[in-house]
Design a protein around this motif. Sequence first.
Motif, PDB file in Angstrom:
ATOM      1  N   PRO A   1      18.502  30.958 -31.216  1.00 58.53           N
ATOM      2  CA  PRO A   1      17.698  30.002 -30.755  1.00 58.53           C
ATOM      3  C   PRO A   1      16.621  29.298 -31.727  1.00 58.53           C
ATOM      4  O   PRO A   1      16.262  30.104 -32.643  1.00 58.53           O
ATOM      5  CB  PRO A   1      16.750  30.849 -29.529  1.00 58.53           C
ATOM      6  CG  PRO A   1      16.887  32.024 -30.320  1.00 58.53           C
ATOM      7  CD  PRO A   1      18.180  32.378 -31.120  1.00 58.53           C
ATOM      8  N   LEU A   2      16.666  28.102 -31.758  1.00 61.47           N
ATOM      9  CA  LEU A   2      15.649  27.521 -32.674  1.00 61.47           C
ATOM     10  C   LEU A   2      15.053  26.378 -31.957  1.00 61.47           C
ATOM     11  O   LEU A   2      15.141  25.671 -31.056  1.00 61.47           O
ATOM     12  CB  LEU A   2      16.820  26.601 -33.671  1.00 61.47           C
ATOM     13  CG  LEU A   2      17.750  27.543 -34.328  1.00 61.47           C
ATOM     14  CD1 LEU A   2      18.827  26.705 -35.220  1.00 61.47           C
ATOM     15  CD2 LEU A   2      17.130  28.670 -35.435  1.00 61.47           C
ATOM     16  N   ALA A   3      13.791  26.373 -32.763  1.00 61.99           N
ATOM     17  CA  ALA A   3      12.761  25.314 -32.261  1.00 61.99           C
ATOM     18  C   ALA A   3      13.114  24.106 -33.267  1.00 61.99           C
ATOM     19  O   ALA A   3      13.113  24.091 -34.095  1.00 61.99           O
ATOM     20  CB  ALA A   3      11.193  25.749 -32.340  1.00 61.99           C
ATOM     21  N   VAL A   4      12.814  22.690 -32.240  1.00 63.66           N
ATOM     22  CA  VAL A   4      12.763  21.667 -33.030  1.00 63.66           C
ATOM     23  C   VAL A   4      11.267  21.297 -33.370  1.00 63.66           C
ATOM     24  O   VAL A   4      10.486  21.127 -32.256  1.00 63.66           O
ATOM     25  CB  VAL A   4      13.599  20.448 -32.276  1.00 63.66           C
ATOM     26  CG1 VAL A   4      13.649  19.306 -32.977  1.00 63.66           C
ATOM     27  CG2 VAL A   4      15.160  21.100 -32.193  1.00 63.66           C
ATOM     28  N   ALA A   5      11.053  20.957 -34.584  1.00 64.44           N
ATOM     29  CA  ALA A   5       9.641  20.594 -34.799  1.00 64.44           C
ATOM     30  C   ALA A   5       9.752  19.375 -35.821  1.00 64.44           C
ATOM     31  O   ALA A   5      10.538  19.078 -36.515  1.00 64.44           O
ATOM     32  CB  ALA A   5       8.930  21.775 -35.342  1.00 64.44           C
ATOM     33  N   VAL A   6       8.449  18.444 -35.510  1.00 60.82           N
ATOM     34  CA  VAL A   6       8.344  17.514 -36.448  1.00 60.82           C
ATOM     35  C   VAL A   6       7.060  17.475 -37.244  1.00 60.82           C
ATOM     36  O   VAL A   6       6.169  18.177 -36.894  1.00 60.82           O
ATOM     37  CB  VAL A   6       8.436  16.293 -35.792  1.00 60.82           C
ATOM     38  CG1 VAL A   6       9.870  15.998 -35.038  1.00 60.82           C
ATOM     39  CG2 VAL A   6       7.337  16.039 -34.481  1.00 60.82           C
ATOM     40  N   ARG A   7       7.021  16.943 -38.141  1.00 58.02           N
ATOM     41  CA  ARG A   7       5.616  16.914 -39.159  1.00 58.02           C
ATOM     42  C   ARG A   7       4.821  16.345 -38.385  1.00 58.02           C
ATOM     43  O   ARG A   7       4.962  14.918 -37.821  1.00 58.02           O
ATOM     44  CB  ARG A   7       6.082  16.141 -40.433  1.00 58.02           C
ATOM     45  CG  ARG A   7       6.429  17.167 -41.238  1.00 58.02           C
ATOM     46  CD  ARG A   7       6.479  16.644 -42.847  1.00 58.02           C
ATOM     47  NE  ARG A   7       7.170  17.571 -43.737  1.00 58.02           N
ATOM     48  CZ  ARG A   7       8.402  17.378 -44.170  1.00 58.02           C
ATOM     49  NH1 ARG A   7       9.160  16.292 -43.891  1.00 58.02           N
ATOM     50  NH2 ARG A   7       8.986  18.238 -44.913  1.00 58.02           N
ATOM     51  N   ALA A   8       3.582  16.642 -38.268  1.00 58.64           N
ATOM     52  CA  ALA A   8       2.244  16.208 -37.585  1.00 58.64           C
ATOM     53  C   ALA A   8       1.162  16.231 -38.843  1.00 58.64           C
ATOM     54  O   ALA A   8       1.176  16.684 -39.666  1.00 58.64           O
ATOM     55  CB  ALA A   8       1.893  16.725 -36.495  1.00 58.64           C
ATOM     56  N   GLU A   9       0.037  15.292 -38.296  1.00 59.28           N
ATOM     57  CA  GLU A   9      -1.162  15.412 -39.321  1.00 59.28           C
ATOM     58  C   GLU A   9      -1.642  16.754 -39.632  1.00 59.28           C
ATOM     59  O   GLU A   9      -2.106  17.165 -40.664  1.00 59.28           O
ATOM     60  CB  GLU A   9      -2.097  14.637 -38.819  1.00 59.28           C
ATOM     61  CG  GLU A   9      -1.866  12.953 -38.762  1.00 59.28           C
ATOM     62  CD  GLU A   9      -2.999  12.276 -37.967  1.00 59.28           C
ATOM     63  OE1 GLU A   9      -4.205  12.462 -37.812  1.00 59.28           O
ATOM     64  OE2 GLU A   9      -2.665  10.949 -37.695  1.00 59.28           O
ATOM     65  N   ASP A  10      -1.376  17.648 -38.350  1.00 53.85           N
ATOM     66  CA  ASP A  10      -2.135  18.976 -38.589  1.00 53.85           C
ATOM     67  C   ASP A  10      -1.039  20.070 -38.870  1.00 53.85           C
ATOM     68  O   ASP A  10      -1.257  21.212 -38.627  1.00 53.85           O
ATOM     69  CB  ASP A  10      -2.911  19.274 -37.378  1.00 53.85           C
ATOM     70  CG  ASP A  10      -2.048  19.266 -35.946  1.00 53.85           C
ATOM     71  OD1 ASP A  10      -1.081  18.649 -36.238  1.00 53.85           O
ATOM     72  OD2 ASP A  10      -2.684  19.780 -35.061  1.00 53.85           O
ATOM     73  N   GLY A  11      -0.022  19.829 -39.277  1.00 54.48           N
ATOM     74  CA  GLY A  11       1.217  20.566 -39.600  1.00 54.48           C
ATOM     75  C   GLY A  11       2.454  20.310 -38.910  1.00 54.48           C
ATOM     76  O   GLY A  11       3.069  19.178 -39.071  1.00 54.48           O
TER      77      GLY A  11
END
Length: 170
Positions: free
Chosen positions: A52-62
């Motif tokens: 299981p993996l999370a998909v994340a994107v860069r944001a201003e706060d991390g």
Amino acid sequence: MAIAGPYQALLTANHERLASWFPGFDRPPTPEATRADLELRGQGWLAGTELPLAVAVRAEDGLRLAGAVNLLINGPARSGEVGYWLDSAFEGRGLVTRAVTTLLDHAFGPLALDRVELRTVPANTRSQKVAERLGFVREGILREAAAFPGGRQDEVVFGLLAREWQPSAN
């Protein structure tokens, strides 16, 4: 469990849309059910039956959670089934294609699987395009294989063999 809150928020925001594609989304998610599902997936990872993996994107706060990708692993058969979902705000950016590419690199590399399947309902043309883009072959339709609250639906089955996979340059 650190992502349980953001994961719950994304599931709630996307529940109605996801319910049309996934049989298990017939009720709005609760925080308890979300935590239990994440724990179950973690146990699957420890047992070697799931990635299981999370998909994340860069944001201003991390980083900002955008969705999830998962590989169900059948060790004795050296095969797997990939699944994924994405927050509607992040669709059309190639995130699913990149996440599944990374997952397939791992499936056909370190995990040494011989085959990976991707299944979707016929109306989910976006997922079918992802499968085709990644080299999956449309193998057929399983009639009424998916049980939804409103009735059964067909599933389109795509398959990809290890020898057909072209690893990414990452």
